[in-house]
Design a protein around this motif. Structure first.
Motif, PDB file in Angstrom:
ATOM      1  N   THR A 134      47.427  41.811  40.691  1.00 55.46           N
ATOM      2  CA  THR A 134      46.285  41.538  39.821  1.00 55.46           C
ATOM      3  C   THR A 134      45.178  42.525  40.147  1.00 55.46           C
ATOM      4  OG1 THR A 134      46.812  39.183  39.660  1.00 55.46           O
ATOM      5  CG2 THR A 134      44.563  39.835  39.109  1.00 55.46           C
ATOM      6  N   PHE A 135      44.645  43.131  39.127  1.00 57.94           N
ATOM      7  CA  PHE A 135      43.547  44.078  39.273  1.00 57.94           C
ATOM      8  C   PHE A 135      42.251  43.413  38.824  1.00 57.94           C
ATOM      9  CE2 PHE A 135      40.787  46.999  36.869  1.00 57.94           C
ATOM     10  CZ  PHE A 135      40.370  47.827  37.888  1.00 57.94           C
ATOM     11  N   THR A 136      41.251  43.428  39.696  1.00 54.46           N
ATOM     12  CA  THR A 136      39.913  42.948  39.368  1.00 54.46           C
ATOM     13  C   THR A 136      39.006  44.154  39.158  1.00 54.46           C
ATOM     14  OG1 THR A 136      40.242  40.960  40.692  1.00 54.46           O
ATOM     15  CG2 THR A 136      37.976  41.527  40.138  1.00 54.46           C
ATOM     16  N   ASN A 137      38.323  44.173  38.049  1.00 56.86           N
ATOM     17  CA  ASN A 137      37.558  45.367  37.676  1.00 56.86           C
ATOM     18  C   ASN A 137      36.305  45.512  38.533  1.00 56.86           C
ATOM     19  OD1 ASN A 137      37.100  47.683  36.118  1.00 56.86           O
ATOM     20  ND2 ASN A 137      35.661  46.604  34.804  1.00 56.86           N
ATOM     21  N   SER A 138      36.501  46.116  39.677  1.00 56.69           N
ATOM     22  CA  SER A 138      35.406  46.429  40.587  1.00 56.69           C
ATOM     23  C   SER A 138      35.635  47.823  41.143  1.00 56.69           C
ATOM     24  CB  SER A 138      35.319  45.409  41.725  1.00 56.69           C
ATOM     25  OG  SER A 138      36.510  45.406  42.486  1.00 56.69           O
ATOM     26  N   LEU A 139      34.602  48.424  41.642  1.00 55.80           N
ATOM     27  CA  LEU A 139      34.689  49.816  42.066  1.00 55.80           C
ATOM     28  C   LEU A 139      35.715  50.017  43.177  1.00 55.80           C
ATOM     29  CD1 LEU A 139      33.504  52.608  41.617  1.00 55.80           C
ATOM     30  CD2 LEU A 139      31.754  52.082  43.314  1.00 55.80           C
ATOM     31  N   VAL A 140      35.801  49.092  44.125  1.00 57.34           N
ATOM     32  CA  VAL A 140      36.720  49.261  45.256  1.00 57.34           C
ATOM     33  C   VAL A 140      38.171  49.049  44.863  1.00 57.34           C
ATOM     34  CG1 VAL A 140      34.963  48.611  46.931  1.00 57.34           C
ATOM     35  CG2 VAL A 140      36.390  46.833  45.900  1.00 57.34           C
ATOM     36  N   ALA A 141      38.416  48.479  43.684  1.00 56.36           N
ATOM     37  CA  ALA A 141      39.789  48.190  43.273  1.00 56.36           C
ATOM     38  C   ALA A 141      40.476  49.381  42.623  1.00 56.36           C
ATOM     39  CB  ALA A 141      39.801  46.995  42.305  1.00 56.36           C
ATOM     40  N   TYR A 142      39.733  50.418  42.312  1.00 56.62           N
ATOM     41  CA  TYR A 142      40.325  51.587  41.655  1.00 56.62           C
ATOM     42  C   TYR A 142      40.950  52.525  42.684  1.00 56.62           C
ATOM     43  CZ  TYR A 142      38.186  50.559  37.116  1.00 56.62           C
ATOM     44  OH  TYR A 142      37.838  49.984  35.919  1.00 56.62           O
ATOM     45  N   ASP A 143      42.057  53.142  42.286  1.00 59.54           N
ATOM     46  CA  ASP A 143      42.623  54.216  43.104  1.00 59.54           C
ATOM     47  C   ASP A 143      41.773  55.474  42.989  1.00 59.54           C
ATOM     48  OD1 ASP A 143      44.731  52.597  43.892  1.00 59.54           O
ATOM     49  OD2 ASP A 143      45.961  53.163  42.173  1.00 59.54           O
TER      50      ASP A 143
ATOM     51  N   ASN B 210      27.400  48.060  36.711  1.00 63.38           N
ATOM     52  CA  ASN B 210      27.495  47.333  35.442  1.00 63.38           C
ATOM     53  C   ASN B 210      28.911  47.313  34.883  1.00 63.38           C
ATOM     54  OD1 ASN B 210      24.712  46.838  35.428  1.00 63.38           O
ATOM     55  ND2 ASN B 210      24.291  48.810  34.427  1.00 63.38           N
ATOM     56  N   LEU B 211      29.914  47.431  35.745  1.00 58.74           N
ATOM     57  CA  LEU B 211      31.294  47.357  35.283  1.00 58.74           C
ATOM     58  C   LEU B 211      31.556  46.006  34.616  1.00 58.74           C
ATOM     59  CD1 LEU B 211      33.229  48.928  38.287  1.00 58.74           C
ATOM     60  CD2 LEU B 211      33.142  49.821  35.959  1.00 58.74           C
ATOM     61  N   PRO B 212      32.255  46.002  33.468  1.00 62.20           N
ATOM     62  CA  PRO B 212      32.558  44.724  32.817  1.00 62.20           C
ATOM     63  C   PRO B 212      33.443  43.851  33.701  1.00 62.20           C
ATOM     64  CG  PRO B 212      33.760  46.529  31.779  1.00 62.20           C
ATOM     65  CD  PRO B 212      32.782  47.151  32.709  1.00 62.20           C
ATOM     66  N   ASP B 213      33.221  42.558  33.619  1.00 62.42           N
ATOM     67  CA  ASP B 213      33.932  41.605  34.479  1.00 62.42           C
ATOM     68  C   ASP B 213      35.216  41.151  33.796  1.00 62.42           C
ATOM     69  OD1 ASP B 213      34.637  39.832  36.412  1.00 62.42           O
ATOM     70  OD2 ASP B 213      33.249  38.254  35.777  1.00 62.42           O
ATOM     71  N   PHE B 214      36.360  41.597  34.316  1.00 63.41           N
ATOM     72  CA  PHE B 214      37.655  41.135  33.800  1.00 63.41           C
ATOM     73  C   PHE B 214      38.715  41.345  34.863  1.00 63.41           C
ATOM     74  CE2 PHE B 214      37.625  45.611  32.553  1.00 63.41           C
ATOM     75  CZ  PHE B 214      38.893  46.021  32.922  1.00 63.41           C
ATOM     76  N   ARG B 215      39.876  40.715  34.638  1.00 61.46           N
ATOM     77  CA  ARG B 215      41.029  40.857  35.528  1.00 61.46           C
ATOM     78  C   ARG B 215      42.265  41.207  34.697  1.00 61.46           C
ATOM     79  NH1 ARG B 215      41.439  35.445  38.795  1.00 61.46           N
ATOM     80  NH2 ARG B 215      40.624  34.662  36.822  1.00 61.46           N
ATOM     81  N   LEU B 216      43.157  41.923  35.335  1.00 60.45           N
ATOM     82  CA  LEU B 216      44.384  42.365  34.667  1.00 60.45           C
ATOM     83  C   LEU B 216      45.552  42.149  35.613  1.00 60.45           C
ATOM     84  CD1 LEU B 216      45.681  43.965  32.217  1.00 60.45           C
ATOM     85  CD2 LEU B 216      45.381  46.002  33.630  1.00 60.45           C
TER      86      LEU B 216
END
Length: 556
Positions: free
Chosen positions: A226-235, A247-253
């Motif tokens: 599961t990916f949570t849209n936060s800066l530390v979650a990106y490769d 101001n990243l939009p709040d969502f999960r994938l």
């Protein structure tokens, strides 16, 4: 003597004439005029298209940093040279941006003067007929009327009225002169040309604005992650200059399942070619979860951002135990496929920093369908997992994770490590099929538990997508108008019953001669009908007058 003296003075004065120098200001004016010509704008557009070619042939850091690192390691000095000239960052490179900016300046300097000229042309009257209409590409002449000079003059004016009405019906702007009608049509051709270039300029500016106020990031998701849209979650994450990452939009994938199909029926070069890539994902935003199927060129929209499927591969599940039998590493390990191998031969590493004693690292190759070629080498003959096979080499020592130096998760720096050897002192070769375990020299073990699939997604937010769509539509509309609407001038002149119809195309117009003949034919037919009508009207009026006279005589 006086004549010779005068000739000498004239010769000396001619010899004294020198060509004036342009100077710095003159050179700047000349360069500006050249830059703002349509020819240079088209050349810059072609150069920009050619400059974008390396971006499609070579991996780009903004899309797939892992492939860039693999390419650099595989190509040595050549790869470093390409990296120096920004071939892996094409769209943000200095040379690409320079062409980009020159194109914008050229379009602005070209479009604004042409728009002003076109506005004046649309408000001005069609030009008067030249003296010799017979020189025009389309030309027809015929006799329209006969009779006395008074009736012929009236007939000529009626004929011009008929011609003007006919031209207006055909969509021409007309102006009536003493002995002729001037008409012009096709202003939408130049309008379409301007719309095309203005829309192209807007699209160029829109891309620049989108890169300033949007963001783009990449993430690899293994099935079940599961990916949570936060800066530390990106490769990797690339924000625009004026984008606030807070101001990243709040969502999960979440990646529920990934299925890829490959052609195993077609013979020849089509065998093994990919046919479908379907990623079943679950998105959660504003407390609402939805199921989606993510495909190539079919992004999923969530939280105002677009999720694009950009890659996929295999993640072998590997369990590593130390000499004490403790599990020190377990789970799927992402292996990067070789882009030039249709069999999806993939390379990857496994880093084990928490093992008892020295740290361990493994460099491996995963073969989805392992077979032997004619040379006895292991290769993958098909991209699907029909006979999965994992081959690795092991190292012990310092992985370099504790000194704070950033390093790729897809490579191992073996400079401070020692390669594992077997009982004979040869380099240890770990070969595993699914479910198989191999013992390590120090008493540990490696187990190939199974296979999971992963996808690489590109997540981006661009506030200018609506404007970009409108610009693209305007580009196509303007191009259609400029290609399919002819610009044409026509004149109809009459004198003493002798009519001339002429046409001149402004640009390529293969129908100009036919248009002239059709107009001449229509005018001849309409004039003949009008003449018969007027003659019949005169006969009826004469009959009525004769009847009135006869009735008066009878009453008398």
């Amino acid at each position: 003597m006086a004549k010779k003296t005068a000739d000498k003075k004239a010769g000396s004065s001619k010899a004294a004439v020198t060509q004036p120098q342009l100077g710095f200001i003159g050179m700047c004016r000349w360069a500006w005029r050249q830059l703002t010509t349509m020819r240079v704008a088209l050349i810059l557009l072609l150069v920009l298209a050619m400059a974008a070619i390396p971006g499609s042939l070579l991996p780009q850091r903004i899309q797939d940093p892992g492939r860039v690192n693999t390419f650099l390691e595989s190509n040595g000095a050549w790869g470093q040279f390409l990296d120096t000239i920004q071939m892996f960052d094409v769209y943000s490179s200095i040379w690409f941006s320079s062409v980009y900016l020159l194109l914008m300046v050229s379009l602005i300097g070209c479009v604004i003067p042409r728009s002003a000229q076109h506005w004046k042309a649309m408000r001005s009257a069609p030009p008067k007929a030249p003296k010799r209409l017979g020189r025009m590409p389309g030309y027809e002449t015929f006799t329209s009327a006969s009779g006395s000079s008074e009736s012929r003059e009236a007939a000529d004016q009626n004929f011009l009225d008929t011609a003007q009405a006919r031209l207006k019906k055909l969509g021409y702007r007309t102006v009536r002169n003493t002995d002729h009608v001037a008409a012009e049509r096709g202003y939408l051709r130049e309008t379409g040309n301007l719309v095309f270039h203005i829309a192209l300029l807007v699209a160029t500016l829109t891309m620049a604005i989108g890169s300033l106020f949007g963001y783009e990031g990449q993430r690899i998701l293994v099935e079940g992650d599961t990916f949570t849209n936060s800066l530390v979650a990106y490769d990797s994450f690339d924000p625009g200059t004026y984008y606030d990452a807070d101001n990243l939009p709040d969502f999960r994938l979440k990646l529920d399942d990934f299925d890829a199909t490959f052609d195993d029926q077609a013979p020849g070069s089509q065998f093994g070619q990919p046919r479908t890539f379907d990623a079943e994902v679950t998105t959660t935003a504003d407390g609402t979860s939805e199921k989606h199927t993510l495909r190539v060129n079919e992004p999923v929209r969530v939280g105002g951002a677009g999720v694009y499927l950009t890659g996929n591969g295999y993640a072998p599940e590997v369990t590593v135990k130390d000499a004490k039998g403790q599990v020190v590493q377990s789970g799927p390990q992402v292996f990067i496929p070789d882009g030039g191998d249709p069999g999806y031969t993939s390379e990857g590493v496994i880093k084990v920093p928490d093992s008892a004693g020295a740290q361990m690292g493994f460099v491996g190759v995963f073969l989805p369908t392992a077979t032997q070629n004619e040379n006895g080498e292991l290769v993958s003959s098909f991209a699907g997992p029909r006979n999965p096979y994992l081959v690795m080499s092991g190292y012990t020592g310092d992985l370099g994770l504790d000194d704070g130096t950033p390093q790729s998760v897809y490579t191992i720096d073996a400079e401070n490590m020692t390669e594992m050897t077997d009982s004979s002192g040869n380099p240890l070769l770990i070969q595993l099929t699914e479910g198989e375990t191999q013992q390590l020299p120090d008493g540990g073990s490696v187990t190939f538990d199974g296979i999971k699939r992963y996808i690489a997604v590109d997540i981006s937010q661009d506030p200018t997508q609506g404007l970009m769509l409108a610009s693209a539509i305007a580009v196509l509309l303007g191009l259609g108008l400029s290609l399919f609407i002819p610009r044409r001038r026509m004149w109809v002149r009459i004198k003493d019953g002798q009519a001339e119809v002429a046409a001149l195309a402004r640009g390529e117009d293969p129908m100009v001669e036919r248009a002239t003949k059709d107009l001449a034919k229509n005018l001849t037919e309409e004039w003949a009908n009008d003449s018969e009508g007027r003659a019949a009207g005169h006969r009826i009026a004469g009959d009525r007058a004769a009847g009135d006279r006869a009735a008066g005589e009878t009453n008398d």
